[in-house]
Motif scaffolding. Structure first.
Motif, short mmCIF file in Angstrom:
data_model
loop_
_atom_site.label_atom_id
_atom_site.label_comp_id
_atom_site.label_asym_id
_atom_site.label_seq_id
_atom_site.Cartn_x
_atom_site.Cartn_y
_atom_site.Cartn_z
N LEU A 1 6.16 -9.00 3.81
CA LEU A 1 5.71 -7.64 3.54
C LEU A 1 5.41 -6.98 4.89
CD1 LEU A 1 3.16 -8.06 0.61
CD2 LEU A 1 5.54 -7.45 0.50
N ASP A 2 5.59 -5.66 4.96
CA ASP A 2 5.26 -5.00 6.22
C ASP A 2 3.75 -4.91 6.41
OD1 ASP A 2 6.22 -1.75 4.88
OD2 ASP A 2 4.38 -2.92 4.62
N LEU A 3 3.30 -4.48 7.57
CA LEU A 3 1.88 -4.52 7.90
C LEU A 3 1.05 -3.68 6.93
CD1 LEU A 3 1.81 -4.37 11.80
CD2 LEU A 3 1.96 -6.32 10.26
N ALA A 4 1.54 -2.49 6.62
CA ALA A 4 0.75 -1.63 5.73
C ALA A 4 0.54 -2.29 4.38
CB ALA A 4 1.46 -0.28 5.56
N ARG A 5 1.59 -2.90 3.85
CA ARG A 5 1.46 -3.55 2.55
C ARG A 5 0.55 -4.76 2.62
NH1 ARG A 5 6.22 -0.89 1.84
NH2 ARG A 5 6.51 -0.09 -0.28
N ASN A 6 0.66 -5.51 3.74
CA ASN A 6 -0.24 -6.64 3.89
C ASN A 6 -1.69 -6.17 3.84
OD1 ASN A 6 0.53 -9.53 4.39
ND2 ASN A 6 2.11 -8.52 5.58
N VAL A 7 -1.98 -5.09 4.57
CA VAL A 7 -3.35 -4.62 4.61
C VAL A 7 -3.75 -4.09 3.25
CG1 VAL A 7 -4.85 -2.86 5.59
CG2 VAL A 7 -3.30 -4.11 7.06
N GLU B 1 -2.07 4.67 2.04
CA GLU B 1 -2.76 5.62 2.94
C GLU B 1 -3.98 4.98 3.54
OE1 GLU B 1 -2.34 9.80 0.78
OE2 GLU B 1 -4.20 9.56 1.97
N ALA B 2 -4.80 4.35 2.67
CA ALA B 2 -6.01 3.71 3.17
C ALA B 2 -5.65 2.62 4.17
CB ALA B 2 -6.80 3.14 2.00
N ALA B 3 -4.54 1.87 3.87
CA ALA B 3 -4.13 0.80 4.77
C ALA B 3 -3.76 1.35 6.14
CB ALA B 3 -2.93 0.07 4.16
N ARG B 4 -3.02 2.44 6.14
CA ARG B 4 -2.62 2.99 7.43
C ARG B 4 -3.84 3.49 8.21
NH1 ARG B 4 1.83 5.19 4.34
NH2 ARG B 4 3.45 3.63 4.47
N ALA B 5 -4.79 4.07 7.48
CA ALA B 5 -6.02 4.52 8.17
C ALA B 5 -6.72 3.33 8.81
CB ALA B 5 -6.92 5.22 7.16
N MET B 6 -6.75 2.22 8.06
CA MET B 6 -7.39 1.01 8.57
C MET B 6 -6.66 0.47 9.78
SD MET B 6 -10.11 -0.04 7.34
CE MET B 6 -10.95 -1.02 8.55
N LEU C 1 -3.84 -0.45 15.67
CA LEU C 1 -2.41 -0.65 15.42
C LEU C 1 -1.84 0.60 14.78
CD1 LEU C 1 -2.43 -4.31 14.05
CD2 LEU C 1 -1.51 -3.54 16.20
N ALA C 2 -2.20 1.75 15.34
CA ALA C 2 -1.79 3.00 14.72
C ALA C 2 -0.27 3.12 14.69
CB ALA C 2 -2.40 4.17 15.48
N GLY C 3 0.26 3.61 13.59
CA GLY C 3 1.69 3.90 13.51
C GLY C 3 2.58 2.67 13.36
N ARG C 4 2.00 1.48 13.22
CA ARG C 4 2.85 0.28 13.13
C ARG C 4 2.89 -0.27 11.73
NH1 ARG C 4 2.14 -3.53 18.17
NH2 ARG C 4 4.08 -4.27 17.24
N GLY C 5 2.61 0.59 10.77
CA GLY C 5 2.56 0.15 9.38
C GLY C 5 3.86 -0.43 8.86
N SER C 6 4.98 0.03 9.41
CA SER C 6 6.26 -0.46 8.88
C SER C 6 6.78 -1.69 9.60
CB SER C 6 7.31 0.64 8.97
OG SER C 6 6.73 1.87 8.74
N ASP C 7 6.06 -2.15 10.62
CA ASP C 7 6.52 -3.36 11.31
C ASP C 7 6.29 -4.57 10.43
OD1 ASP C 7 5.57 -2.45 14.71
OD2 ASP C 7 7.22 -1.83 13.39
#
Lengths: 348, 852, 249
Positions: free
Chosen positions: C118-124, C140-145, C151-157
């Motif tokens: 899973l990508d980082l955002a989904r993991n979080v 959204e909450a995951a990306r904010a976290m 790790l801003a902007g790296r949600g899709s890694d």
């Protein structure tokens, strides 16, 4: 086209095998009540009026029982018991004004195996469960089933037979060979049961046998048989061509005392009138023709009233014709009117 | 909190698909193949049956009831008026019905020629109009021939649409055909009113039929129409009481069940084989899911910690199984339809089984059956996922998180009793009697035996390897391999189950087919002792007259002739007809049993075939009756012979007795022994020239060698589908082996990394893997072959006799079995090595460092 | 606040805050190879309030991780009870315990334990969707976290491209995305080099304080124990406060 030609030629081609109708042949009874297998066509045709035994005559109904025998020759000899030459078929119809149209049924089978036959020697013609025969007591009996309703009638002759035409040789067209052997037995006292209810009435038996009945130009015929209230009997017929004009006509009148006059073509004047159109077949039938006959030197007019207009009989599904066969009354008598060949040329 | 959060489920599914697309695709394919095979077999069966049933119904003309003669020679026509007069009968229509043929008939095994078989009917049109209106002829003008002044229609014939198309006739042309040994040439008058598109029928007048066929006084059938409101059961009973010995009542249901019975065993067997494919697919799903679950154990532990309950986990895995099942079932239905279409066009509606002659099968798409098979595929996928799901849920997350809880405890001995119990139950069921004439219980027994064999694998593997484990080995890779196999038999069993199941099934089918083929070959040698054979096809109503027989016998080069008159006779309503073979001379059949003494006086000695004994319960020494020529004749069973040609029974009686009883002097078959020095080819040509012209199109000559070859060809063709299923089973097994090995090897990457770190060379690790694979392959092949032989014995001794009513001798195809074992071992070892190379290629450091 | 417990934290700001975690008399034993049972610890009591930061140290093998499992409801104690957010865990079935754990606890592990596919955002976002949240708000909450942990902007890694430290940041983001009252950390810096470890620890404590969560860390590391507000030592006889500076024996 080819089929039509074959049909027209067939009677001539096959006529050579059939017994011809000749004048001067004496009638012998009871043998002539029976079948004449050598002739091509033959029928036993009973019509009549009946009413409930204990009821008013206003509840009267018409009945018709007809047995046909047709001879179809075989080209080669064949030992099979199925290789008969005779086909028996029958119509029966009840004209009940309460119904508004005819209730009718048919039976057809090749003769053989005791299931269908027209006996020689006396009247006994049957197909499956229908039968018309002359009993030892001299009465005629008929048993048919129409639409689940049984019709068991006994006909007691009260008058002698009428030999139509010239001692039974009845010409039907301008050519002398276009004729049939023809006798009628009018004023038969009828009793029996119709659908279980006892009925009484009066009937008429017509018997004809022939091999070449119709002129090639004939398209059909009209026939009228009336039991007169005063005990007389009137027969009238005409054979028509495409234009509706009479190719031939004839009939007979016998009064109560037995004096008989045989009509010649010029003694009968028949005009089609009272046209009624069938909602089912679309054919138009003249059910109130204007008929005159010359009795002696007097022309008599006949006002014909059908019991009901819809007395059309469709037997085409069995290979038979479409025709109108109905109970009619005239002033001073009751009987049956038969109209054929008004939808398509009749082939016999 | 919902037990199964849909968003989480979706993410995890998508993640798993990205991680292991090949494994999931293979699982989908396994389900798809199973569903496709089952659906295809069902489609072909229904299409063939449907069109066969319609064809038969057309021949019968859809009467309410029929009375039929038991044999093709007919019954007394005096029955017709008797039946017509029975109360409750509205109309009766007598029918002459004989098999006939036109042109040159095709020989079995040869391509179709310009000819074919059809049924000739003679009807009384006036009666048929009331009882079976579909058999009425209509001319080109659309008019029926009844009473319109055309006469008795002598010399005319009406053809059904299928027959018109097949013989390429048109109204107005002459149609030349052979029936009852004579040639006929009437004019085609038109087509039949409503006989459907399937049957090949021709109708003539019944008087003409009796004349042409020389059949005066006899009809084959009387069709009946019941009166309104009549009670069919009461009337059937009344009719049955009025019948002579050589007539039977045939109801539409009875006829349909007769048609059904003709091919039921064959179809059921095909269906079972298809289910076998589905079962093998289920095994594959199970092993794929188990491995996937094992691999993801730490992930599941994490999810449990984060908030996925046990029910949620089971639900998650079942959804995965569901998705696999839906995808597999959908793909399977599409594949199955395509397969069925291909099979019907290439092999014919009976898939080569020879049951549906002349009926063109049309494929329809039955929604209910499709849903059924899709449901089966779904159920298999769910079942295959359920056990691993429940096993995963049982592991405490706390342990799994630490990488423990693998469940491997070498101290624990795998239980052998579940497998043994299943095998015992399976053996018991396999010996059970048939249910409704089909070996259902035996099939169930085979399934239990299979499950038991697979369940026994861990214990068996350990037992086989224990002595090796005790002995150890100085060669490191071997030592490691043995210890791994011995120590982790459950992991081994996952890989083994696929091998064992598919090997067992393949071996079972191969041994059965080999035994059958060998038995058929031996039988052919025994029943074809003469040098030249003559057979008349479609000649049940009559064959070669005595004059023509004398001419045949006078041909130079012939030392001896044995004549035969063959026809079908019905012994029971609703049962297919039995072949009645009147043989001259000494019967050349392999006898299985023989009566002790001669036949009692007044009885005719008959020899019955094995299927006949099975179906009708006649034993050697029994006295019974056969309806021949109108009366029951006493017969004495003098022996039972093995017969593979007629599945529903055959009776041999002496030709002289037959001729005396029936007065029928014609002949339909002959076996010629040639004089020494005679040339078979020349004699055959002389015989063909001596045949009457009318029967030349029906005559087929054959020499024993060629006939054996063709018969075996037909055999192979009818088992073509079985061979295909065998191959698919093996393929699925091999794929299962490959995937499970590669998965296990990848899971042990850390172990290999550790081994490399402590100094084991790369080559030695690969050797260890190869030996593990070979060892597993050996155990699996041995167990699979042993289990397969057990299943084969059930097939040969129980299933085949119960289905087809004949026995066969067991024959083991050793070269095939040895080759199979070698292939399995090579494949197992090979895939283990290939997977190992991939795993080791990433380097030991990476292997140890990996998160998982 | 329970006056009879002498070791309760004394920060007045949290004296009136409700207890996030309460444990009384926990005892646990484990089976040995010989079929016997070995007692790990007994009489373990613990109180944590919102905003507390506590560290548990002890010998290896004394059962620190086991204690953590008991507190999280992943295991059943032989004796004693655990109360989280006012709800007692004893007597609850597995589904109910999981539900409590899902809402009220966040986890950080030594071995990162990030789902690789899973990508980082989904993991979080996992704790949120497991609790039934819809996909949009959860991501959204995951990306904010992820922004918050640097790790801003790296949600899709995907995790495969991240270093150890970055992976632990993701774990911290996942532990706090659903604002749990309690965060449990098992050797959070064990797999990291010293510099990264320090940074991660600071991040964990700052994020937890921002979210108002209590933190309980199980560790060997002295530095971690010192950074915590309270240091406790686990032994076979229970949990005892530890003098700052002394390593767990």
């Amino acid at each position: 086209m080819r089929r039509l030609v074959l049909l027209l030629l067939a009677p001539l081609l096959l006529a050579a095998d059939f017994a011809p109708v000749k004048p001067g042949v004496p009638f012998r009874f009871p043998a002539d009540h029976g079948a004449h297998p050598a002739f091509r066509t033959e029928w036993w045709y009973v019509t009549g009026w009946v009413q409930p035994k204990s009821g008013a005559s206003a509840q009267a109904a018409g009945i018709q029982i007809t047995f046909f025998r047709t001879r179809l020759p075989r080209a080669k000899p064949n030992r099979s018991r199925f290789a008969t030459e005779q086909v028996i078929f029958a119509h029966a119809a009840i004209a009940d004004p309460a119904t508004g149209r005819l209730r009718h049924a048919t039976r057809i089978a090749r003769s053989g195996f005791g299931l269908a036959q027209a006996r020689v020697g006396d009247m006994d013609v049957a197909v499956d469960d229908w039968r018309l025969w002359r009993g030892a007591d001299g009465r005629l009996h008929g048993h048919v089933v129409v639409d689940g309703q049984r019709l068991d009638l006994a006909f007691t002759p009260r008058q002698p037979i009428i030999l139509q035409g010239r001692a039974g040789y009845s010409q039907k067209g301008p050519n002398p060979s276009e004729a049939s052997h023809y006798y009628s037995w009018p004023q038969l006292a009828t009793s029996g049961t119709l659908a279980g209810k006892p009925v009484i009435g009066t009937a008429w038996l017509d018997r004809e046998w022939s091999s070449t009945l119709l002129n090639p130009r004939a398209v059909g015929w009209d026939w009228l048989g009336i039991n007169l209230d005063d005990g007389g009997a009137l027969t009238l017929f005409r054979v028509r061509d495409t234009n509706g004009r009479a190719l031939w006509a004839g009939g007979s009148h016998r009064d109560r005392a037995g004096k008989t006059q045989i009509f010649q073509p010029q003694d009968v004047d028949w005009q089609a009138a009272g046209w009624w159109k069938s909602p089912r077949s679309g054919a138009r039938w003249p059910v109130r023709p204007i008929v005159r006959y010359r009795l002696g030197s007097q022309w008599q007019a006949l006002e014909i009233k059908p019991l009901m207009p819809d007395q059309e009989l469709d037997s085409r599904s069995g290979g038979g014709p479409l025709y109108w066969e109905g109970a009619v009354t005239v002033p001073g008598g009751r009987g049956y009117l038969e109209l054929t060949g008004y939808s398509a040329p009749l082939r016999m | 909190m919902a037990a199964l959060a849909p968003v989480a489920t979706g993410w995890l599914l998508a993640g798993e698909w990205r991680a292991q697309p090949v494994r999931m695709a293979i699982a989908v394919l396994a389900i798809a193949v199973g569903v496709a095979l089952g659906f295809a077999v069902h489609l072909v069966n229904s299409a063939a049956l449907g069109s066969f049933g319609r064809a038969m119904a057309s021949v019968q003309g859809r009467a309410d009831l029929s009375v039929r003669a038991v044999a093709a020679t007919g019954m007394d026509e005096a029955l017709y008026p008797r039946l017509a007069r029975l109360p409750g009968i509205a109309a009766a229509s007598p029918v002459v019905e004989v098999p006939a043929s036109w042109g040159e008939l095709a020989r079995p095994g040869a391509p179709a020629k310009t000819g074919g078989r059809f049924t000739l009917l003679g009807t009384d049109f006036l009666r048929a109009m009331q009882v079976t209106p579909g058999l009425i002829g209509v001319s080109a003008a659309g008019l029926s021939g009844v009473g319109t002044g055309n006469g008795w229609l002598e010399g005319r014939i009406w053809l059904s649409p299928a027959l018109m198309a097949a013989c390429r006739c048109r109204a107005g042309q002459n149609f030349r055909f052979t029936a009852a040994g004579r040639g006929h040439d009437p004019v085609v008058a038109g087509t039949l009113a409503a006989s459907g598109q399937d049957a090949r029928l021709a109708v003539i007048d019944i008087a003409e039929a009796q004349d042409r066929l020389g059949q005066f006084g006899r009809v084959q059938r009387i069709d009946l129409k019941l009166a309104e409101g009549a009670d069919p059961a009461a009337i059937t009973a009344r009719i049955a009481r009025a019948l002579p010995a050589d007539a039977l009542v045939a109801t539409p249901d009875g006829e349909a069940s007769r048609a059904d019975a003709l091919s039921r065993a064959y179809r059921v067997n095909l269906g079972m084989l298809a289910l076998v494919a589905l079962l093998t697919g289920g095994f594959l799903v199970w092993s794929a899911q188990s491995l996937s679950v094992a691999r993801r154990r730490p992930q599941f532990a994490l999810l449990a910690v984060l908030g996925l309950s046990r029910r949620g986990l089971v639900g998650q895995l079942l959804v995965e199984g569901l998705v696999l099942g839906v995808a597999g079932a959908g793909l399977g239905l599409a594949l199955g339809y395509g397969l069925a279409d291909l099979a019907v066009t290439r092999l014919g509606g009976d898939l080569g089984g020879g049951y549906f002659n002349g009926a063109q099968a049309r494929l329809a798409f039955p929604p209910l059956a499709a849903a059924g098979f899709a449901g089966l595929g779904l159920a298999t996928a769910l079942a295959g996922s359920l056990v691993p799901a429940l096993a995963a849920a049982r592991v405490p997350p706390a342990l799994a998180l630490k990488g423990l809880g693998d469940g491997i405890d070498p101290g624990r001995r795998p239980a052998a009793w579940p497998g043994l119990a299943l095998i015992a139950a399976g053996t018991g069921l396999a010996m059970a009697p048939p249910v409704a004439g089909l070996p259902i219980l035996a099939y169930a027994g085979m399934a239990l035996l299979l499950a038991g064999g697979v369940a026994l694998m861990p214990a068996l593997a350990r037992a086989l390897l224990a002595p090796l484990a005790r002995a150890g080995s100085r060669w490191l890779p071997l030592d490691l391999a043995i210890r791994r196999l011995w120590g982790a038999p459950q992991a081994a069993s996952l890989a083994l189950s696929g091998i064992v199941a598919s090997t067992a099934l393949m071996v079972a089918m191969a041994v059965m087919v080999a035994s059958f083929r060998q038995s058929v070959d031996d039988w052919l040698v025994a029943v074809l002792p003469s040098d030249l054979y003559l057979h008349l096809e479609a000649a049940e109503a009559g064959g070669i007259s005595p004059d023509a027989q004398a001419r045949l016998m006078a041909v130079p080069g012939i030392a001896q002739v044995r004549m035969q008159r063959v026809m079908s006779i019905r012994l029971a309503p609703g049962q297919p007809a039995v072949a009645l073979m009147a043989q001259g001379g000494h019967a050349a059949v392999p006898l299985l049993q023989r009566a002790g003494g001669p036949a009692p006086a007044g009885t005719t000695p008959v020899l019955i075939s094995e299927p006949m004994a099975w179906l009708y319960g006649w034993q050697v020494g029994d006295r019974s009756t056969l309806a021949i020529a109108g009366r029951p004749r006493p017969v004495f069973v003098a022996g039972v012979w093995r017969d593979y040609a007629r599945q529903f029974g055959a009776i041999i009686l002496p030709l002289a007795d037959y001729r005396r009883l029936t007065g029928d002097l014609t002949m339909t078959d002959a076996a010629f022994d040639l004089a020494p020095g005679a040339q078979p080819h020349a004699v055959q040509q002389a015989l063909a020239a001596a045949l009457p012209a009318a029967v030349r199109g029906q005559a087929q000559f054959g020499r024993p060698g060629e006939m054996r070859r063709i018969a075996l060809q037909i055999f192979d063709r009818s088992f073509a589908v079985t061979y295909a299923l065998e191959a698919i089973a093996i393929l699925i097994g091999l794929i299962g082996v490959a995937t499970s090995f590669s998965a296990q090897v990848l899971a042990r990457m850390r172990e290999f990394g550790m081994l490399r770190h402590i100094g084991v060379a790369r080559g030695q690790v690969l050797a260890m893997l190869a030996l593990e694979g070979a060892g597993l392959g050996l155990v699996g092949a041995a167990a699979g072959i042993a289990l397969g032989l057990g299943l084969a014995i059930v097939l040969v001794m129980v299933v085949n006799p119960q289905s087809f009513h004949w026995t066969m001798d067991l024959a083991l195809p050793w070269p095939l079995l040895a080759g199979l074992a070698a292939a399995l071992i090579a494949c197992a070892a090979g895939t283990a090595v290939l997977a190992g190379r991939r795993a080791l290629g990433q380097g030991p450091l990476l292997a140890v460092r990996a998160d998982w | 606040m329970r006056p009879e417990t002498p070791f309760a934290p004394t920060a007045p700001a949290v004296r009136t805050a409700p207890a996030v975690l309460t444990a009384r008399g926990l005892a646990k034993s484990v089976p040995t190879a010989a079929g016997q049972r070995r007692q790990l610890f007994a009489h373990v009591d613990l109180d944590l309030h919102a905003g507390d930061v506590a560290a548990i140290t002890g010998e290896s093998g004394v059962g620190k991780s086991t204690l953590l499992n008991l507190l999280a409801g992943l295991d059943q104690p032989d004796a004693g009870n655990v109360t989280i957010g006012g709800q007692a865990l004893s007597g609850l079935n597995e589904a109910a315990t999981t539900a409590i754990r899902c809402r009220h606890i966040g986890f950080v592990f030594q071995a990162f334990h990030v789902l690789p596919h899973l990508d980082l955002a989904r993991n979080v976002a996992l704790p949120l969707v497991l609790a039934g949240a819809a996909q949009g708000p959860a991501l959204e909450a995951a990306r904010a976290m992820l922004d918050q942990v640097g790790l801003a902007g790296r949600g899709s890694d995907h995790p495969a491209v991240l270093s150890g430290g970055e992976l632990q940041r993701v774990a911290i983001a996942r532990a706090l995305v659903h604002r749990p009252p309690l965060v449990l950390a098992d050797e959070p810096t064990g797999n990291l080099d010293p510099d990264t470890a320090r940074r991660i620890l600071d991040l964990l404590l700052a994020s937890a304080q921002q979210a108002g969560s209590a933190v309980l860390i199980v560790t060997h590391s002295e530095a971690v124990a010192q950074a915590a507000g309270r240091a406790l030592s686990l032994s076979a006889s229970g949990l005892a406060p530890r003098a700052p500076g002394a390593l767990g024996a």
